[in-house]
Design an enzyme around this catalytic site. Structure first.
Site, PDB file in Angstrom:
ATOM      1  N   HIS A 155      43.926  39.165  34.245  1.00  0.00           N
ATOM      2  CA  HIS A 155      43.135  38.473  35.365  1.00  0.00           C
ATOM      3  C   HIS A 155      44.270  37.203  35.381  1.00  0.00           C
ATOM      4  CE1 HIS A 155      39.435  40.681  35.148  1.00  0.00           C
ATOM      5  NE2 HIS A 155      39.479  40.180  36.640  1.00  0.00           N
ATOM      6  N   LYS A 182      41.190  31.952  35.781  1.00  0.00           N
ATOM      7  CA  LYS A 182      39.872  32.556  35.385  1.00  0.00           C
ATOM      8  C   LYS A 182      39.212  31.681  33.920  1.00  0.00           C
ATOM      9  CE  LYS A 182      37.405  36.714  34.885  1.00  0.00           C
ATOM     10  NZ  LYS A 182      36.295  36.170  35.614  1.00  0.00           N
TER      11      LYS A 182
END
Ligand SMILES: NC(=O)C1=CN([C@@H]2O[C@H](COP(=O)(O)OP(=O)(O)OC[C@H]3O[C@@H](n4cnc5c(N)ncnc54)[C@H](OP(=O)(O)O)[C@@H]3O)[C@@H](O)[C@H]2O)C=CC1
Ligand SMILES: O=C(O)C1=N[C@H](C(=O)O)C[C@H](O)C1
Length: 238
Positions: free
Chosen positions: A135, A139
């Site tokens: 990700h 995040k």
């Protein structure tokens, strides 16, 4: 449909674009600058609330929607230790609540493929399994909510794994989830089964946030007017 967006960051904005294009009206765009809109008076103006905020704030935001009698779709990850409490309060107050660690249709199909593969592997102990998720660097939580859902599905089927850990592991009973953070990565999840003879890898790669946002709007349309606890499995009849 009148929508209150709780969280107006990357996901809130992506959801607004899709909801508006489908003819819905976003009546509140709530972030840290206008948290007063999280009161009963404002929330109850909406047909449905869509909550994408932070692991620290999701729980109290959901309870505020219950107080305002507004069904709530929640996509925030990293707060799941409070999910049993939210479910109990939802039932007690006769409210509508839909949570998914991932709203994209592709990932929800991938969940089913993962379950089936784990079922097949349950009788093939020569294969070990591990997971990787990639990700973007903004995040906040690791492993991703999607990775936890995938891991729970594997643990359900594979007796030789007792739990997951968020690191490389040499313990055969531990399911290793490796989290990588690099930009722009909207979300990639891979599961690899390895034996001395061969490997099998299944991967879902999101190309953008559009799939998550489109799924959240479909979920909100579906939840509007309903009471109870639901997931994307209910929405997609999987
Ligand atoms: N289930 C799924 O399909 C998906 C889930 N997610 C999850 O959704 C969540 C949000 O992701 P993303 O949009 O990328 O994150 P962002 O950081 O871009 O946005 C978070 C937003 O929440 C706002 N916020 C923070 N605290 C509060 C509060 N108390 N009340 C209201 N709003 C608040 C922030 O406000 P401000 O800007 O003022 O700080 C910001 O607008 C994460 O948990 C992520 O993991 C993400 C993609 C898909
Ligand atoms: O934070 C994100 O961006 C994402 N979060 C969700 C998760 O934690 O699984 C879903 C998606 O992978 C994007």
């Amino acid at each position: 449909m009148k929508i209150a967006l709780i969280g107006y960051g990357k996901m809130g904005k992506a959801i607004e674009a899709i909801a508006t294009a489908k003819g819905h009206t976003v009546i509140h765009r709530i972030d840290l600058n206008n948290k007063h809109l999280l009161d009963k008076e404002h929330l109850q103006q909406a047909d449905v609330a869509i909550e994408f905020t932070t692991p620290e704030t999701a729980y109290s935001n959901i309870l505020k929607c219950f107080e305002a009698n507004v069904p709530v779709v929640c996509g925030t990850t990293g707060w799941l230790e409070k999910l049993p409490d939210v479910k109990a309060r939802c039932l007690e107050k006769h409210q509508g609540f839909l949570y998914a660690s991932n709203f994209s249709i592709g990932v929800n199909i991938f969940f089913e493929i993962n379950k089936r593969l784990a079922e097949l592997m349950s009788t093939q102990p020569q294969y070990d399994v591990k997971m990787e998720e990639i990700h973007h660097t903004q995040k906040k939580d690791a492993p991703s909510g999607t990775a936890i859902t995938l891991a729970e599905h594997i643990l359900d089927k594979l007796d030789r794994k007792a739990g997951w850990v968020n690191q490389e592991s040499s313990q055969p009973q531990e399911l290793s989830i490796i989290s990588k953070r690099e930009d722009p990565a909207p979300g990639t999840h891979s599961i690899t089964y390895t034996s001395a003879i061969d490997d099998i890898t299944i991967t879902h790669t999101a190309h953008s946030r559009e799939g998550f946002a489109a799924g959240a709007v479909i979920a909100a349309e579906w939840l509007n007017g309903k009471k109870g606890i639901f997931t994307m499995k209910d929405v997609l009849s999987l």
